[in-house]
Design an enzyme around this catalytic site. Structure first.
Site, PDB file in Angstrom:
ATOM      1  N   HIS A   1      41.852  -5.950 -28.536  1.00 22.48           N
ATOM      2  CA  HIS A   1      41.311  -4.620 -29.387  1.00 22.48           C
ATOM      3  C   HIS A   1      40.827  -3.696 -27.932  1.00 22.48           C
ATOM      4  O   HIS A   1      41.043  -4.087 -27.047  1.00 22.48           O
ATOM      5  CB  HIS A   1      40.750  -4.721 -29.664  1.00 22.48           C
ATOM      6  CG  HIS A   1      40.592  -3.929 -31.380  1.00 22.48           C
ATOM      7  ND1 HIS A   1      40.539  -4.525 -32.593  1.00 22.48           N
ATOM      8  CD2 HIS A   1      40.745  -2.674 -32.285  1.00 22.48           C
ATOM      9  CE1 HIS A   1      40.829  -4.100 -33.878  1.00 22.48           C
ATOM     10  NE2 HIS A   1      40.711  -3.353 -33.659  1.00 22.48           N
TER      11      HIS A   1
ATOM     12  N   TYR B   1      32.801  -9.159 -36.493  1.00 25.29           N
ATOM     13  CA  TYR B   1      34.771  -9.422 -37.791  1.00 25.29           C
ATOM     14  C   TYR B   1      34.420  -9.379 -38.929  1.00 25.29           C
ATOM     15  O   TYR B   1      33.450  -9.564 -39.558  1.00 25.29           O
ATOM     16  CB  TYR B   1      35.281 -10.460 -36.655  1.00 25.29           C
ATOM     17  CG  TYR B   1      36.750 -10.513 -36.749  1.00 25.29           C
ATOM     18  CD1 TYR B   1      36.906  -9.850 -35.048  1.00 25.29           C
ATOM     19  CD2 TYR B   1      37.517 -10.591 -37.035  1.00 25.29           C
ATOM     20  CE1 TYR B   1      38.826  -9.661 -35.077  1.00 25.29           C
ATOM     21  CE2 TYR B   1      39.223 -10.391 -37.055  1.00 25.29           C
ATOM     22  CZ  TYR B   1      39.719  -9.549 -35.961  1.00 25.29           C
ATOM     23  OH  TYR B   1      40.393  -9.793 -35.156  1.00 25.29           O
TER      24      TYR B   1
ATOM     25  N   GLY C   1      41.503  -9.814 -31.350  1.00 25.92           N
ATOM     26  CA  GLY C   1      42.158  -9.060 -32.262  1.00 25.92           C
ATOM     27  C   GLY C   1      43.225  -9.521 -32.291  1.00 25.92           C
ATOM     28  O   GLY C   1      44.483  -9.128 -33.668  1.00 25.92           O
TER      29      GLY C   1
HETATM   30  C1  LCV Z   1      41.308  -2.541 -23.595  1.00 25.56           C
HETATM   31  C2  LCV Z   1      41.774  -3.885 -21.583  1.00 25.56           C
HETATM   32  C3  LCV Z   1      41.605  -4.159 -22.373  1.00 25.56           C
HETATM   33  C4  LCV Z   1      41.110  -4.186 -23.777  1.00 25.56           C
HETATM   34  N1  LCV Z   1      41.401  -2.793 -24.579  1.00 25.56           N
HETATM   35  O1  LCV Z   1      43.779  -7.546 -15.147  1.00 25.56           O
HETATM   36  O2  LCV Z   1      38.000  -9.995 -31.221  1.00 25.56           O
HETATM   37  S1  LCV Z   1      37.146  -8.839 -30.914  1.00 25.56           S
HETATM   38  O3  LCV Z   1      36.293  -8.252 -31.705  1.00 25.56           O
HETATM   39  O4  LCV Z   1      36.007  -9.277 -29.551  1.00 25.56           O
HETATM   40  C5  LCV Z   1      38.108  -7.495 -31.017  1.00 25.56           C
HETATM   41  C6  LCV Z   1      37.409  -6.484 -30.982  1.00 25.56           C
HETATM   42  C7  LCV Z   1      39.077  -7.619 -29.403  1.00 25.56           C
HETATM   43  O5  LCV Z   1      40.067  -7.793 -29.691  1.00 25.56           O
HETATM   44  O6  LCV Z   1      38.593  -6.978 -28.302  1.00 25.56           O
HETATM   45  C8  LCV Z   1      39.026  -6.934 -27.128  1.00 25.56           C
HETATM   46  C9  LCV Z   1      39.186  -8.704 -27.058  1.00 25.56           C
HETATM   47  N2  LCV Z   1      39.333  -8.597 -25.787  1.00 25.56           N
HETATM   48  C10 LCV Z   1      39.862  -9.620 -24.434  1.00 25.56           C
HETATM   49  O7  LCV Z   1      38.013  -9.864 -23.948  1.00 25.56           O
HETATM   50  C11 LCV Z   1      40.157  -9.834 -23.074  1.00 25.56           C
HETATM   51  C12 LCV Z   1      39.619  -8.688 -22.481  1.00 25.56           C
HETATM   52  N3  LCV Z   1      40.344  -8.947 -20.978  1.00 25.56           N
HETATM   53  C13 LCV Z   1      40.335  -9.520 -19.889  1.00 25.56           C
HETATM   54  O8  LCV Z   1      39.606 -10.205 -20.119  1.00 25.56           O
HETATM   55  C14 LCV Z   1      41.432  -9.066 -19.313  1.00 25.56           C
HETATM   56  O9  LCV Z   1      41.936  -8.000 -19.090  1.00 25.56           O
HETATM   57  C15 LCV Z   1      42.520  -9.974 -18.522  1.00 25.56           C
HETATM   58  C16 LCV Z   1      42.136 -11.824 -18.165  1.00 25.56           C
HETATM   59  C17 LCV Z   1      43.458 -10.198 -20.030  1.00 25.56           C
HETATM   60  C18 LCV Z   1      42.685  -9.973 -17.114  1.00 25.56           C
HETATM   61  O10 LCV Z   1      42.328  -9.641 -15.902  1.00 25.56           O
HETATM   62  P1  LCV Z   1      43.098  -8.940 -15.168  1.00 25.56           P
HETATM   63  O11 LCV Z   1      42.388  -9.320 -14.043  1.00 25.56           O
HETATM   64  O12 LCV Z   1      44.153  -9.400 -14.289  1.00 25.56           O
HETATM   65  P2  LCV Z   1      42.266  -6.742 -15.935  1.00 25.56           P
HETATM   66  O13 LCV Z   1      40.968  -6.850 -16.157  1.00 25.56           O
HETATM   67  O14 LCV Z   1      41.872  -5.908 -14.483  1.00 25.56           O
HETATM   68  O15 LCV Z   1      43.067  -5.351 -16.950  1.00 25.56           O
HETATM   69  C19 LCV Z   1      44.105  -4.793 -16.662  1.00 25.56           C
HETATM   70  C20 LCV Z   1      43.396  -3.172 -17.245  1.00 25.56           C
HETATM   71  O16 LCV Z   1      44.088  -2.988 -18.630  1.00 25.56           O
HETATM   72  C21 LCV Z   1      42.269  -2.936 -18.753  1.00 25.56           C
HETATM   73  C22 LCV Z   1      41.287  -3.351 -17.970  1.00 25.56           C
HETATM   74  O17 LCV Z   1      39.929  -2.129 -18.651  1.00 25.56           O
HETATM   75  C23 LCV Z   1      42.315  -2.520 -17.110  1.00 25.56           C
HETATM   76  O18 LCV Z   1      42.296  -1.326 -16.903  1.00 25.56           O
HETATM   77  P3  LCV Z   1      41.998  -0.424 -16.004  1.00 25.56           P
HETATM   78  O19 LCV Z   1      42.982  -0.855 -14.618  1.00 25.56           O
HETATM   79  O20 LCV Z   1      41.432   1.285 -15.762  1.00 25.56           O
HETATM   80  O21 LCV Z   1      40.978  -0.899 -14.677  1.00 25.56           O
HETATM   81  N4  LCV Z   1      41.716  -4.396 -20.300  1.00 25.56           N
HETATM   82  C24 LCV Z   1      41.981  -5.329 -20.218  1.00 25.56           C
HETATM   83  N5  LCV Z   1      41.865  -5.656 -21.767  1.00 25.56           N
HETATM   84  N6  LCV Z   1      41.101  -5.680 -24.863  1.00 25.56           N
HETATM   85  N7  LCV Z   1      41.754  -2.397 -22.582  1.00 25.56           N
END
Ligand code: LCV
Length: 272
Positions: free
Chosen positions: A77, A151, A121
């Protein structure tokens, strides 16, 4: 041997997804690597649009993938779109809910071809596809408990239909990534391949489906959907779960989970 349809005359690119068709196999590629293919409203609307177009074009099977070699298949999400004003974050008309239903109700089988990590998600999206092929390095993390998100019933049911309760509890309670190998062992993933082989394996498999009766496959898919959805849920049971969910999306912990995400820190949940 079917090969992955890369550059074909029918390749179409919108801003967030790419599609192409070859040998009655439609391919949808998530195409927002800057945001790790986060399932934003915009991306989901494009996904739904191209899915309908592919079905209308007469494809017999769809492959849903990220770009070749992706480190993140989808980050789940789009957290920036989660409401923080006391509204339910996962309602019947939530874009992800509508996308999952569109996949489940599609008469055409959808194969999720997974390279990289899958989060939140996006795990439900993958697990709602009919078949999942994963590369050896792929991982799957179901994250509501990490983010503090209540959820919804349909989503939890989708998880329950993919693996036994102990496995789903393990994934939901820990919110930790599960390896492709373990996901294969527990039945979440159909087959696992080395990254170099997954495209050929997926499209060879898809080609087998295109050679069978589309009418019978559509019937079988709908029979399985209707029969597996036959879950006894009393109105009182439904109301009770919704009341429990509302307490959470009205809670300080829900706000804390989202705030911690943006502050890139571990959330401090108080249980309030
Ligand atoms: C918006 C994002 C996201 C993101 N949304 O790169 O299932 S539920 O109930 O939990 C539901 C509500 C749900 O699905 O929630 C989301 C769950 N997702 C996560 O927990 C994964 C969140 N992301 C991460 O942990 C990291 O981004 C990963 C490990 C995927 C990649 O890490 P990495 O260091 O390579 P960044 O974190 O720097 O991410 C690059 C850009 O993508 C955005 C993040 O904010 C960043 O934006 P900026 O470049 O503007 O800083 N991003 C990542 N995930 N789910 N935005």
């Amino acid at each position: 041997m079917a090969t992955s349809p890369m550059l074909t005359a029918q390749e179409r690119t919108r801003s967030l997804v790419k599609t192409c068709v070859e040998n009655a196999i439609g391919t949808i590629t998530l195409n927002n690597p800057q945001k790790h293919n986060a399932l934003s409203i915009a991306l989901i609307e494009e996904l739904k649009g191209v899915g309908a177009e592919l079905r209308a074009s007469g494809v017999r099977v769809v492959v849903l993938r990220a770009a070749p070699g992706a480190k993140v298949w989808s980050a789940g999400h789009d957290v920036t779109e989660l409401p923080t004003n006391g509204r339910d974050p996962l309602t019947y008309n939530d874009p992800l809910r509508r996308l999952v239903r569109a996949i489940q109700e599609s008469p055409v089988p959808v194969i999720a071809m997974v390279e990289g990590s899958v989060w939140g998600g996006a795990c439900e999206l993958v697990m709602s596809c009919d078949v999942v092929f994963a590369a050896e390095e792929a991982t799957f993390a179901i994250t509501p408990a990490k983010l503090g998100v209540p959820y919804d019933i349909a989503g939890v049911l989708n998880f329950m239909q993919r693996a036994g309760l102990p496995i789903i509890k393990e994934m939901l309670f820990t919110a930790q990534p599960m390896s492709a190998q373990r996901a294969l062992q527990v039945g979440i993933v159909n087959q696992v391949f080395p990254a170099k082989q997954i495209e050929t394996a997926t499209y060879d498999f898809a080609a087998q489906i295109t050679r069978n009766s589309p009418l019978v496959i559509a019937l079988l898919k709908e029979e399985l959907r209707v029969l597996s959805a036959a879950t006894p849920l009393t109105p009182e049971g439904f109301e009770r779960i919704q009341a429990l969910r509302r307490q959470i999306y009205d809670s300080a912990d829900y706000q804390e989970g989202i705030k911690a995400f943006f502050e890139r820190r571990t959330p401090r949940f108080t249980g309030k």
